[in-house]
Design a protein around this motif. Structure first.
Motif, PDB file in Angstrom:
ATOM      1  N   ASP A   1       0.801  -1.218   0.000  1.00 46.50           N
ATOM      2  CA  ASP A   1       0.000   0.000   0.000  1.00 46.50           C
ATOM      3  C   ASP A   1       0.841   1.278   0.000  1.00 46.50           C
ATOM      4  O   ASP A   1       0.297   2.374  -0.114  1.00 46.50           O
ATOM      5  N   ARG A   2       2.171   1.122   0.121  1.00 43.37           N
ATOM      6  CA  ARG A   2       3.031   2.312   0.203  1.00 43.37           C
ATOM      7  C   ARG A   2       4.240   2.138  -0.695  1.00 43.37           C
ATOM      8  O   ARG A   2       5.083   1.272  -0.445  1.00 43.37           O
TER       9      ARG A   2
ATOM     10  N   THR B   1       6.689   4.109  -0.905  1.00 46.84           N
ATOM     11  CA  THR B   1       7.901   4.547  -0.209  1.00 46.84           C
ATOM     12  C   THR B   1       8.386   3.537   0.820  1.00 46.84           C
ATOM     13  O   THR B   1       9.430   3.729   1.432  1.00 46.84           O
TER      14      THR B   1
END
Length: 229
Positions: free
Chosen positions: A76-77, A79
């Motif tokens: 979901d990220r 980064t």
């Protein structure tokens, strides 16, 4: 909004062509190089690949994910970071062999004044330099600090391994910077000259320095006696 760029293919039933369909695009193998050292956050990859551009990096990572070579540590990220899958890690031998070839080629060329150098690149370079090396029967560990990158070269019997992170009980510690390491690795700077000039510093016995240099292919091989041959 522009559509997704169509992925090019050689459309050949050849193992090499099929492999290049996956990893043959510009920057792709360099992304894999970085992830062979350790998982990386998106920003770390961007910093380690000067000139790639954020949109192109995102595109290449997306393609590697779709090919099953790279996984996102947190789906979901973006980064959160990226790591190689088992299939992606299987490219290590190929990448190391290419790096060895490249070092040999670089030794016959001048290093461009504007060429970038990153400390993390030295990890794979040492692995390439020790490809096919023949240890001298002494089990020992050498620790390298190249700028802020720390890794170990471990000799155990006939095996030579490069391991990220600080070494345990190294017999020899070597400190230098990325640019100097590149010059030495490509044969443009003699390692003894670098030691005498202070561009490389070591902590450990002279005998270990000599064995380490031979292991890296940076010193003449030991002359074997008829009994040892």
């Amino acid at each position: 909004m522009a559509g997704t760029r169509e992925k090019r293919s050689y459309e050949q039933q050849c193992g090499l062509a099929i492999a290049l369909d996956l990893v043959g695009e510009r920057w792709t193998l360099l992304i894999i190089r970085e992830l062979l050292v350790r998982p990386r956050r998106y920003r770390e990859l961007l910093d380690a690949l000067p000139g790639i551009g954020t949109n192109l990096l995102a595109e290449r990572l997306r393609g590697l994910e779709e090919a099953g070579l790279v996984t996102r540590l947190d789906p979901d990220r973006r980064t959160a970071g990226y790591a190689l899958t088992e299939q992606g890690a299987a490219l290590r031998a190929t990448v190391v062999s290419l790096a060895r070839f490249g070092l040999d080629v670089a030794g016959r060329q001048s290093i461009p004044a504007h060429a970038a150098a990153r400390a993390s690149w030295s990890v794979l370079a040492v692995e390439a330099m020790t490809l096919g090396a023949h240890p001298e029967g002494v089990d020992e560990t050498y620790e390298f600090t190249v700028d802020d990158e720390v890794f170990a070269l471990v000799v155990e019997g006939d095996e030579v391994q490069v391991r990220p992170g600080a070494a345990t009980g190294p017999v020899l510690s070597v400190q230098t910077d990325a640019a100097t390491f590149l010059e030495i690795g490509t044969g443009h700077l003699d390692p003894i000259e670098a030691l005498l000039g202070g561009r490389v510093t070591t902590t450990g016995p002279v005998e270990a320095v000599t064995r380490c240099l031979r292991l890296l292919g940076l010193a003449p091989a030991r002359i074997m006696s008829p009994r040892a041959a």
